[in-house]
Design an enzyme around this catalytic site. Sequence first.
Site, PDB file in Angstrom:
ATOM      1  N   LYS A  58      18.619  32.941  49.786  1.00 43.13           N
ATOM      2  CA  LYS A  58      17.443  33.598  50.358  1.00 43.13           C
ATOM      3  C   LYS A  58      16.629  32.633  51.218  1.00 43.13           C
ATOM      4  CE  LYS A  58      19.312  36.296  48.810  1.00 43.13           C
ATOM      5  NZ  LYS A  58      20.398  36.595  47.850  1.00 43.13           N
ATOM      6  N   GLY A 188      36.095  40.536  51.587  1.00 39.42           N
ATOM      7  CA  GLY A 188      35.255  41.230  50.606  1.00 39.42           C
ATOM      8  C   GLY A 188      33.899  41.555  51.211  1.00 39.42           C
ATOM      9  N   ALA A 189      33.641  42.863  51.413  1.00 43.26           N
ATOM     10  CA  ALA A 189      32.345  43.277  51.982  1.00 43.26           C
ATOM     11  C   ALA A 189      31.450  43.809  50.875  1.00 43.26           C
ATOM     12  CB  ALA A 189      32.556  44.316  53.066  1.00 43.26           C
ATOM     13  N   VAL A 274      35.107  38.000  46.705  1.00 42.93           N
ATOM     14  CA  VAL A 274      35.782  39.169  46.139  1.00 42.93           C
ATOM     15  C   VAL A 274      35.431  39.378  44.664  1.00 42.93           C
ATOM     16  CG1 VAL A 274      37.706  39.115  47.766  1.00 42.93           C
ATOM     17  CG2 VAL A 274      37.845  37.791  45.655  1.00 42.93           C
ATOM     18  N   ARG A 276      33.525  38.052  40.795  1.00 49.19           N
ATOM     19  CA  ARG A 276      33.332  36.890  39.936  1.00 49.19           C
ATOM     20  C   ARG A 276      34.084  37.055  38.630  1.00 49.19           C
ATOM     21  NH1 ARG A 276      29.469  33.676  42.007  1.00 49.19           N
ATOM     22  NH2 ARG A 276      29.033  32.652  40.040  1.00 49.19           N
ATOM     23  N   ASP A 316      25.694  37.588  32.860  1.00 46.24           N
ATOM     24  CA  ASP A 316      27.013  37.821  33.470  1.00 46.24           C
ATOM     25  C   ASP A 316      28.132  37.811  32.442  1.00 46.24           C
ATOM     26  OD1 ASP A 316      25.544  37.645  35.773  1.00 46.24           O
ATOM     27  OD2 ASP A 316      26.863  36.211  36.781  1.00 46.24           O
ATOM     28  N   HIS A 447      -1.734  52.784  54.008  1.00 49.54           N
ATOM     29  CA  HIS A 447      -1.262  53.032  55.369  1.00 49.54           C
ATOM     30  C   HIS A 447      -1.805  51.939  56.279  1.00 49.54           C
ATOM     31  CE1 HIS A 447      -0.184  55.163  59.025  1.00 49.54           C
ATOM     32  NE2 HIS A 447      -1.400  54.875  59.481  1.00 49.54           N
TER      33      HIS A 447
HETATM   34  P1  NAI Z   1      31.181  42.161  44.715  1.00 46.09           P
HETATM   35  O1  NAI Z   1      31.831  42.738  43.534  1.00 46.09           O
HETATM   36  O2  NAI Z   1      29.801  42.557  45.087  1.00 46.09           O
HETATM   37  O3  NAI Z   1      32.084  42.433  46.017  1.00 46.09           O
HETATM   38  C1  NAI Z   1      33.417  42.045  46.138  1.00 46.09           C
HETATM   39  C2  NAI Z   1      34.074  42.939  47.172  1.00 46.09           C
HETATM   40  O4  NAI Z   1      35.342  42.410  47.494  1.00 46.09           O
HETATM   41  C3  NAI Z   1      34.286  44.344  46.664  1.00 46.09           C
HETATM   42  O5  NAI Z   1      33.745  45.247  47.597  1.00 46.09           O
HETATM   43  C4  NAI Z   1      35.803  44.444  46.560  1.00 46.09           C
HETATM   44  O6  NAI Z   1      36.282  45.743  46.813  1.00 46.09           O
HETATM   45  C5  NAI Z   1      36.258  43.473  47.622  1.00 46.09           C
HETATM   46  N1  NAI Z   1      37.591  42.908  47.422  1.00 46.09           N
HETATM   47  C6  NAI Z   1      38.141  42.465  46.272  1.00 46.09           C
HETATM   48  N2  NAI Z   1      39.376  41.959  46.506  1.00 46.09           N
HETATM   49  C7  NAI Z   1      39.604  42.057  47.833  1.00 46.09           C
HETATM   50  C8  NAI Z   1      40.680  41.697  48.704  1.00 46.09           C
HETATM   51  N3  NAI Z   1      41.786  41.098  48.246  1.00 46.09           N
HETATM   52  N4  NAI Z   1      40.551  41.961  50.033  1.00 46.09           N
HETATM   53  C9  NAI Z   1      39.441  42.549  50.516  1.00 46.09           C
HETATM   54  N5  NAI Z   1      38.404  42.927  49.741  1.00 46.09           N
HETATM   55  C10 NAI Z   1      38.465  42.675  48.426  1.00 46.09           C
HETATM   56  O7  NAI Z   1      31.298  40.578  44.518  1.00 46.09           O
HETATM   57  P2  NAI Z   1      30.579  39.410  45.296  1.00 46.09           P
HETATM   58  O8  NAI Z   1      30.104  39.870  46.626  1.00 46.09           O
HETATM   59  O9  NAI Z   1      31.521  38.276  45.231  1.00 46.09           O
HETATM   60  O10 NAI Z   1      29.302  39.149  44.421  1.00 46.09           O
HETATM   61  C11 NAI Z   1      29.459  38.676  43.093  1.00 46.09           C
HETATM   62  C12 NAI Z   1      28.363  39.130  42.180  1.00 46.09           C
HETATM   63  O11 NAI Z   1      27.155  38.485  42.478  1.00 46.09           O
HETATM   64  C13 NAI Z   1      28.123  40.627  42.247  1.00 46.09           C
HETATM   65  O12 NAI Z   1      28.215  41.141  40.956  1.00 46.09           O
HETATM   66  C14 NAI Z   1      26.749  40.764  42.772  1.00 46.09           C
HETATM   67  O13 NAI Z   1      26.032  41.797  42.131  1.00 46.09           O
HETATM   68  C15 NAI Z   1      26.105  39.403  42.498  1.00 46.09           C
HETATM   69  N6  NAI Z   1      25.189  39.089  43.594  1.00 46.09           N
HETATM   70  C16 NAI Z   1      24.007  39.756  43.665  1.00 46.09           C
HETATM   71  C17 NAI Z   1      23.155  39.535  44.709  1.00 46.09           C
HETATM   72  C18 NAI Z   1      21.926  40.332  44.802  1.00 46.09           C
HETATM   73  O14 NAI Z   1      21.559  40.983  43.831  1.00 46.09           O
HETATM   74  N7  NAI Z   1      21.238  40.352  45.932  1.00 46.09           N
HETATM   75  C19 NAI Z   1      23.460  38.553  45.751  1.00 46.09           C
HETATM   76  C20 NAI Z   1      24.748  37.966  45.602  1.00 46.09           C
HETATM   77  C21 NAI Z   1      25.561  38.223  44.548  1.00 46.09           C
END
Ligand code: NAI
Length: 472
Positions: A58, A188-189, A274, A276, A316, A447
């Site tokens: 952030k 991974g989006a 992708v 955790r 987690d 407002h």
């Molecule tokens: P995530 O679970 O949010 O996203 C991983 C994405 O990768 C998924 O959309 C999945 O479909 C995709 N994916 C998996 N394997 C793939 C492949 N081989 N090719 C293409 N796409 C693939 O996990 P992320 O972004 O790594 O975040 C980890 C954790 O950290 C999440 O649980 C998230 O909630 C937390 N986090 C929270 C934040 C917040 O609250 N602002 C900020 C950053 C992380």
Amino acid sequence: MSKQGAVIIKEYNIVIIGGGPGGYTAAIRAALKGAKVAVIEVDKLGGVCLNRGCIPSKALIASAVQYRKMKEADSFGIKLATPPVYDWSAMRARKDRIVGTLVGGIGQLFKSHGVEHYPGFGRVTGKNEVTVFHDDDKATRLKADSIIIATGSRAVSIPAFPIDGMRILSSDHLLELDGLPQSMLIIGAGVIGCEWACMLSMLDVKVTMVEMLKRALPMEDENTSKLMERELKKLKAPVHTDCKVEEVVPGPEGITGRLSNGKTVDANQVLVSVGRRFNTEEIGLDDIGIKLDKNGSIKVGPDTRTSVSNIFAIGDVAGESLLAYTAVHDGTVAVDNALGGEAKKNYMGVPSVIFTHPEVGSVGLQYSQAAEKYDVAVGRFPLRALGKAHAENEIAGEVMVLGDKKSDKLLGVHVVGIHAAEIVHTAALAINRGLTVSQLGSMIFGHPVISEALMEAAHDLHGMSVHLAKKR
Ligand code: NAI
């Protein structure tokens, strides 16, 4: 004192393994309740959130937003003598200062509350015992009435593209880059992928994302994904959805990603985001009979107790929610129960906050979830219809409110737009307290504020928003 010859040096009411947001806040809360507490942390206090996650990202996102704002100076009536230039090392240094201050703050809080901090690796070595293995091969044994496991999670690495910290990176590596690349392939989006895609694009890095599911941010409402994909397009960060990266090979810019849709992407580096995995290894779970869930997280009940009743798992590693703030909530439950209470987790109205550009904030049910149980009414309000959004030059996004047609119960709120992560908390309180859509809409909002979009979307659900054209 060797591992073999370790002696019990102290007794505690609660010993906590892991000093992240779940562990350190649980420790202070327990101390406030009069317990004698120790926290074991193998790295820096603050865990992923403070050191490699929420806070540093952030801090960098805030720098990227400032840079972007300066590039838009003209539209605010400001002429810059020369175009703005950013200094990545200075941004990183700012991020490090912020992290340093906050991590130091936890140490201070521990001192002031009498929480004892043991640097080292903690392992449960008995139902009432944790051993701390220190760097110098020495060990310390701690006796505890209750143990709280708060060891968190780490980024998943995929065998097809192993993270090497050079060409193939995790978000931990991105935070420490000496300089930003010109181009980045993001696999991974999800939350991390989209947050970094927006930030890097604002800092002029050419980003391409690949997501194996059908949409970006697949964990959010479909409408949110649609809006986010549109904004990513505006940032020139395209997403290949329903697509996998088959392999990553050396390429003209550094690497080439071969995609399952037949296309290739050239980039300097790759970010793998992708998901955790849970930090359950080597902490003694098997020896003591602590059961795991199918997904590899520690199995806990709503009271955060593991299969061994005086040992709790939070955050987690307990697998239900991978968020710093739900870890904090779990910690309050575990501490209450460790000290004789009967608390249960309550995730009702937990907001999701994503620091993309624009931000995302959501709470409650998504449309598809709500439609399974209710006859759903939808209200929407676009930010471009708000005075404050124009004043801020941030008109992208909208608020979507979902309600039950029969009872008017507020079911879900999905915000995409500036300050979405703040705005959503009003909706979270409404959902947590079981309010109706009318009750949310009848609140008098200040407002001009962006939050007015919540009120307007609530009115729109009843066809009563005065700032939208009449629907035919
Ligand atoms: P995530 O679970 O949010 O996203 C991983 C994405 O990768 C998924 O959309 C999945 O479909 C995709 N994916 C998996 N394997 C793939 C492949 N081989 N090719 C293409 N796409 C693939 O996990 P992320 O972004 O790594 O975040 C980890 C954790 O950290 C999440 O649980 C998230 O909630 C937390 N986090 C929270 C934040 C917040 O609250 N602002 C900020 C950053 C992380």
